[in-house]
Design a protein around this motif. Structure first.
Motif, short mmCIF file in Angstrom:
data_model
loop_
_atom_site.label_atom_id
_atom_site.label_comp_id
_atom_site.label_asym_id
_atom_site.label_seq_id
_atom_site.Cartn_x
_atom_site.Cartn_y
_atom_site.Cartn_z
N ILE A 1 0.69 -1.10 -0.10
CA ILE A 1 -0.10 -0.10 0.07
C ILE A 1 0.74 1.20 0.17
O ILE A 1 1.87 1.36 0.78
N VAL A 2 0.50 2.08 -1.18
CA VAL A 2 1.36 3.58 -0.89
C VAL A 2 0.21 4.48 -1.28
O VAL A 2 -0.85 4.20 -1.41
N CYS A 3 0.94 5.89 -0.96
CA CYS A 3 -0.24 7.08 -1.21
C CYS A 3 -0.13 7.39 -2.64
O CYS A 3 1.01 7.46 -3.17
N VAL A 4 -1.27 7.60 -3.34
CA VAL A 4 -1.56 8.03 -4.49
C VAL A 4 -0.55 9.46 -4.82
O VAL A 4 0.01 9.56 -5.82
N GLU A 5 -0.63 10.31 -3.92
CA GLU A 5 0.07 11.55 -3.99
C GLU A 5 1.53 11.55 -3.45
O GLU A 5 2.22 12.39 -3.59
N GLY A 6 2.05 10.45 -3.16
CA GLY A 6 3.37 10.15 -2.54
C GLY A 6 3.95 9.51 -3.57
O GLY A 6 4.27 9.55 -4.62
N ILE A 7 4.36 7.71 -3.01
CA ILE A 7 5.41 7.00 -3.70
C ILE A 7 4.64 6.81 -5.00
O ILE A 7 5.53 6.72 -6.20
N ALA A 8 3.33 6.57 -5.16
CA ALA A 8 2.84 6.39 -6.54
C ALA A 8 2.90 7.51 -7.66
O ALA A 8 3.17 6.87 -8.77
N SER A 9 3.08 8.42 -7.31
CA SER A 9 3.46 9.54 -8.26
C SER A 9 4.94 9.97 -8.25
O SER A 9 5.13 11.01 -9.07
#
Ligand code: ATP
Length: 262
Positions: A150-158
């Motif tokens: 699990i990761v944050c969309v506004e964090g690691i994911a982008s």
């Protein structure tokens, strides 16, 4: 006083004892997991072999990481329980040196939302800038099952660049496969994290974060061209090779003399 014990400043292993006390305290507060205490012991062992100092190959990798933090469109600092317990103040200074241009995400292997909140609290009270809230919108790292993906969309994911420390090899590899450039602070050059990262910082997490902050300060006035030239000539293979040689040389001189001179 640390955890009820008075560690004299004059103790030759003062820093190491303080680090242990911090981890135990944070373990009791539910920030660090028992597996994190074991991982710390592995790190200490490699730090011992390296002479507990930041070698030139580590400083070079730290400078490259600083350049990427300044160059990248979406740099993210990923923080787990051990990293927060040991270096919350240093992470705060790094986030400040970056003027909030890096996002800081709490991201953990043994994930419970309660522990994410506790780590977040430790970072927030240290004054970390750019910290994502624990209830950020979530997604998953492709190929990583279970809550560890699990990761944050506004964090690691982008992110286009992720700085992480004391991390599991599987997760590091999955981020690299996902197309992220990853700088990993890891004292063990044999670990899968060290082997898979784009920039491996074979140094202790507190020392490494201080050094990266110093390089960010030094490079913050540099042109994009200068920053690009710092990262262009970098070879991670060479860094790893130099780290192994440093261990080899230290072992070899200890084996020759039987007495440690450095
Ligand atoms: P991998 O999964 O990458 O092969 P591992 O099984 O050792 O490695 P973990 O158990 O998650 O992975 O351990 C994290 C790594 O962090 C270890 O390699 C350890 O050497 C390193 N480490 C522990 N404490 C520190 C520290 N304070 N600073 C830098 N590195 C550390």
């Amino acid at each position: 006083m640390h955890g009820g014990f008075d560690i004299p400043r004059s103790h030759p292993r003062y820093e190491s004892l303080v680090a242990r006390e911090k981890l135990v305290e944070m373990f009791e507060k539910g920030v660090v997991v028992p597996q994190g205490l074991i991982a710390h012991g592995r790190g200490e062992c490699f730090d011992y072999l390296l002479g507990e100092k930041s070698h030139d190959f580590a400083l070079e990798a730290e400078r490259v990481a600083a350049a990427y933090l300044l160059l990248s469109k979406r740099p993210v600092i990923s923080v787990n329980g051990n990293y927060a317990a040991l270096a919350a103040g240093e992470i705060a200074r790094l986030s400040e040196a970056l003027g909030g241009r890096a996002v800081v995400e709490v991201n953990i292997f043994y994930r419970t939302e309660e522990r994410v909140r506790r780590i977040h609290e430790v970072l927030a009270s240290a004054g970390v800038k750019g910290l994502l809230p624990p209830d950020c919108e979530k997604t998953r790292v492709p190929g990583l099952e279970s809550p560890r993906g699990i990761v944050c969309v506004e964090g690691i994911a982008s992110a286009d660049f992720v700085l992480l420390a004391i991390e599991d090899g599987d997760r590091t590899e999955a981020l690299v496969k996902w197309g992220k450039r990853v700088a990993a602070i890891d004292l063990n050059p044999f670990s899968r994290t060290a082997q898979k990262a784009s920039v491996t910082i074979v140094d202790e997490a507190v020392r490494a974060t201080r050094n990266i902050t110093r390089f960010v300060d030094e490079l913050s006035g540099a042109s994009e061209e200068e920053l690009r030239s710092i990262v262009a000539g970098y070879s991670n293979r060479e860094t790893l090779s130099r780290a192994f040689k440093a261990i080899l040389d230290r072992l070899s001189s200890a084996a020759d003399s039987g007495v440690l001179t450095q």
